[in-house]
Design an enzyme around this catalytic site. Structure first.
Site, PDB file in Angstrom:
ATOM      1  N   ASN A 159      43.762 -18.751  -3.461  1.00 15.32           N
ATOM      2  CA  ASN A 159      44.159 -17.746  -2.353  1.00 15.32           C
ATOM      3  C   ASN A 159      44.055 -18.653  -0.964  1.00 15.32           C
ATOM      4  O   ASN A 159      42.715 -18.947  -0.600  1.00 15.32           O
ATOM      5  CB  ASN A 159      43.220 -16.556  -2.131  1.00 15.32           C
ATOM      6  CG  ASN A 159      43.338 -15.746  -1.232  1.00 15.32           C
ATOM      7  OD1 ASN A 159      44.425 -15.930  -0.326  1.00 15.32           O
ATOM      8  ND2 ASN A 159      42.329 -14.954  -0.936  1.00 15.32           N
TER       9      ASN A 159
ATOM     10  N   GLU B   7      35.015  -9.904  -6.469  1.00 12.75           N
ATOM     11  CA  GLU B   7      34.527 -10.746  -5.295  1.00 12.75           C
ATOM     12  C   GLU B   7      33.410 -10.164  -4.416  1.00 12.75           C
ATOM     13  O   GLU B   7      33.617  -9.210  -3.660  1.00 12.75           O
ATOM     14  CB  GLU B   7      35.715 -11.173  -4.542  1.00 12.75           C
ATOM     15  CG  GLU B   7      36.709 -11.570  -5.388  1.00 12.75           C
ATOM     16  CD  GLU B   7      37.889 -12.522  -4.332  1.00 12.75           C
ATOM     17  OE1 GLU B   7      37.689 -13.637  -4.336  1.00 12.75           O
ATOM     18  OE2 GLU B   7      38.250 -11.846  -3.761  1.00 12.75           O
TER      19      GLU B   7
ATOM     20  N   GLU C 113      38.773  -8.895   2.948  1.00 10.58           N
ATOM     21  CA  GLU C 113      39.359  -9.191   4.174  1.00 10.58           C
ATOM     22  C   GLU C 113      40.083  -8.177   4.591  1.00 10.58           C
ATOM     23  O   GLU C 113      40.247  -7.764   5.807  1.00 10.58           O
ATOM     24  CB  GLU C 113      39.732 -10.750   4.505  1.00 10.58           C
ATOM     25  CG  GLU C 113      38.728 -11.646   4.412  1.00 10.58           C
ATOM     26  CD  GLU C 113      39.169 -13.024   3.619  1.00 10.58           C
ATOM     27  OE1 GLU C 113      40.197 -13.301   3.373  1.00 10.58           O
ATOM     28  OE2 GLU C 113      38.077 -13.920   3.288  1.00 10.58           O
TER      29      GLU C 113
ATOM     30  N   SER D 207      33.129 -18.188  -3.241  1.00  9.48           N
ATOM     31  CA  SER D 207      32.539 -19.695  -3.108  1.00  9.48           C
ATOM     32  C   SER D 207      32.555 -20.385  -4.337  1.00  9.48           C
ATOM     33  O   SER D 207      31.464 -21.316  -4.506  1.00  9.48           O
ATOM     34  CB  SER D 207      31.160 -19.667  -2.596  1.00  9.48           C
ATOM     35  OG  SER D 207      30.982 -19.064  -1.314  1.00  9.48           O
TER      36      SER D 207
ATOM     37  N   HIS E   9      41.819  -7.225  -1.380  1.00  9.41           N
ATOM     38  CA  HIS E   9      40.932  -8.087  -0.907  1.00  9.41           C
ATOM     39  C   HIS E   9      40.010  -7.687   0.154  1.00  9.41           C
ATOM     40  O   HIS E   9      40.285  -6.908   0.975  1.00  9.41           O
ATOM     41  CB  HIS E   9      41.662  -9.486  -0.553  1.00  9.41           C
ATOM     42  CG  HIS E   9      40.800 -10.675  -0.313  1.00  9.41           C
ATOM     43  ND1 HIS E   9      39.802 -10.823   0.625  1.00  9.41           N
ATOM     44  CD2 HIS E   9      40.665 -11.795  -1.177  1.00  9.41           C
ATOM     45  CE1 HIS E   9      39.412 -11.974   0.833  1.00  9.41           C
ATOM     46  NE2 HIS E   9      39.771 -12.593  -0.509  1.00  9.41           N
TER      47      HIS E   9
ATOM     48  N   GLY F  10      33.314 -17.056   1.257  1.00 13.85           N
ATOM     49  CA  GLY F  10      33.679 -18.024   2.471  1.00 13.85           C
ATOM     50  C   GLY F  10      32.275 -18.310   2.913  1.00 13.85           C
ATOM     51  O   GLY F  10      32.052 -18.943   4.139  1.00 13.85           O
TER      52      GLY F  10
ATOM     53  N   LYS G 214      44.821 -18.004   2.041  1.00  6.88           N
ATOM     54  CA  LYS G 214      44.540 -17.097   2.917  1.00  6.88           C
ATOM     55  C   LYS G 214      45.638 -17.446   4.114  1.00  6.88           C
ATOM     56  O   LYS G 214      46.704 -18.121   4.178  1.00  6.88           O
ATOM     57  CB  LYS G 214      43.151 -17.249   3.380  1.00  6.88           C
ATOM     58  CG  LYS G 214      42.089 -16.913   2.222  1.00  6.88           C
ATOM     59  CD  LYS G 214      40.629 -16.607   2.618  1.00  6.88           C
ATOM     60  CE  LYS G 214      40.079 -16.293   1.265  1.00  6.88           C
ATOM     61  NZ  LYS G 214      38.674 -15.848   1.525  1.00  6.88           N
TER      62      LYS G 214
END
Ligand code: PGA
Length: 318
Positions: free
Chosen positions: A74, A228, A160, A274, A158, A234, A76
């Site tokens: 991904n 996730e 985010e 991560s 996701h 991240g 991003k």
């Protein structure tokens, strides 16, 4: 494909040793055995894990799921024409194990560039899509347009998009249903916030997000679930293999009880948060981890190749 077996008793004791925050909801999974964590594992074992003992190999058991290892990158909101051209050329020259499905997810504006330059060995995913057919929806990208560019997958749900952009379960479910109806595969992301984990709500959150997908879609044939944990994305703070395995096992059991044993077996449940070249092999050994969704480390071609090739750590001599 085979992995080293995790002892059921061992998994139970790890659970009580490290993850007391999860225990409450974990035990809710099976009311008939509500005072024994180990009996939950035995119950799952009886549904999903008998294939190896039938074949008579005691030290080695097959992957819990029957799907092919799956690794997604991904990217991003990162990259420029130049950096993406370098990343594509690194990926094109990497040696990748054959028994892995590999997908990368560039920003929309570079999808065409990547599709036109990347080896066909790697499929393309979009990072989002609209809920239905295109039209007067300023700023949106339709599934039809993604397919026109050669995308095979879309990442939905996701964290985010859930937590920064504010997408809710219902909206995400609509997108998933529409994408699937047009034969675009869905990488369906779920995962808990740190405070939810600390409050013992990890399973509740993940199951609610799974239910929203299940309520919206009519088939799981073209869905990969990505677990996730938000606190691991991240942050450099990867879940331990045991933490990830514990949730993957519970999600597979949820699928078995709420969709079907067949879907539970076939659906890839991949881990994200991560993942890097140094931690992927240990994670990949866990029997319910069927691959990875990788953010930061997928921006480096050689490291992403290492993560793809971690499928080899699943294979041991039977
Ligand atoms: P990360 O991101 O690997 O940078 O933690 C994972 C993801 O968001 O999919």
């Amino acid at each position: 494909m085979a992995v080293v077996s995790t002892s059921l008793a061992g998994a139970g004791s790890q659970l009580s040793g490290h993850f007391s925050g999860l225990r409450k909801s974990f035990l809710k999974l099976d009311n008939s055995n509500s005072n024994s964590t180990q009996s939950f594992f035995q119950n799952v074992d009886s549904h999903l894990r008998l294939s190896s003992s039938r074949k008579g190999c005691r030290a080695v058991i097959t992957m819990a799921g029957s799907g092919k290892f799956f690794v997604g990158g991904n990217w991003k909101c990162n990259g420029t024409k130049d950096s993406i051209s370098k990343l594509v050329s690194d990926l094109n020259s990497a040696t990748l194990e054959s028994d892995v499905d590999v997908v990368v997810s560039p920003p929309f504006v570079y999808l065409d560039q990547v599709k036109n330059s990347l080896t066909e060995r790697i499929e393309i995913a979009a990072q989002n899509c609209w809920t239905g057919k295109g039209g007067a929806f300023t700023g949106e990208i339709s599934v039809e347009q993604l397919k026109d560019l050669g995308c095979k997958w879309v990442v939905l749900g996701h964290s985010e998009r859930r937590h920064i952009i504010g997408e809710n379960d219902e909206f995400i479910g609509k997108k998933a249903a529409y994408a699937l109806s047009q034969n675009l595969g869905v990488i369906a992301c779920i995962g808990e916030l740190l405070e939810e984990r600390e409050a013992g709500k990890t399973f509740d959150v993940c199951f609610q997000q799974m239910k929203a997908f299940a309520d919206a879609v009519s088939s799981w044939d073209n869905i990969v679930v990505a677990y996730e944990p938000v606190w691991a994305i991240g942050t450099g703070k990867v879940a331990t293999p045991e933490q990830a395995q514990e949730v993957h096992l519970a999600v597979r059991d949820w699928l078995s009880k709420n969709v079907s044993a067949e879907v539970a077996s076939k659906t890839r449940i991949i881990y994200g948060g991560s993942v890097n070249g140094g931690n992927c092999a240990e994670l990949a050994k866990k029997e319910d981890i069927d691959g990875f969704l990788v953010g930061g480390a997928s921006l480096k071609g050689p490291e992403f190749a290492t993560i793809i090739n971690s499928v080899t750590s699943k294979k041991v001599a039977a």
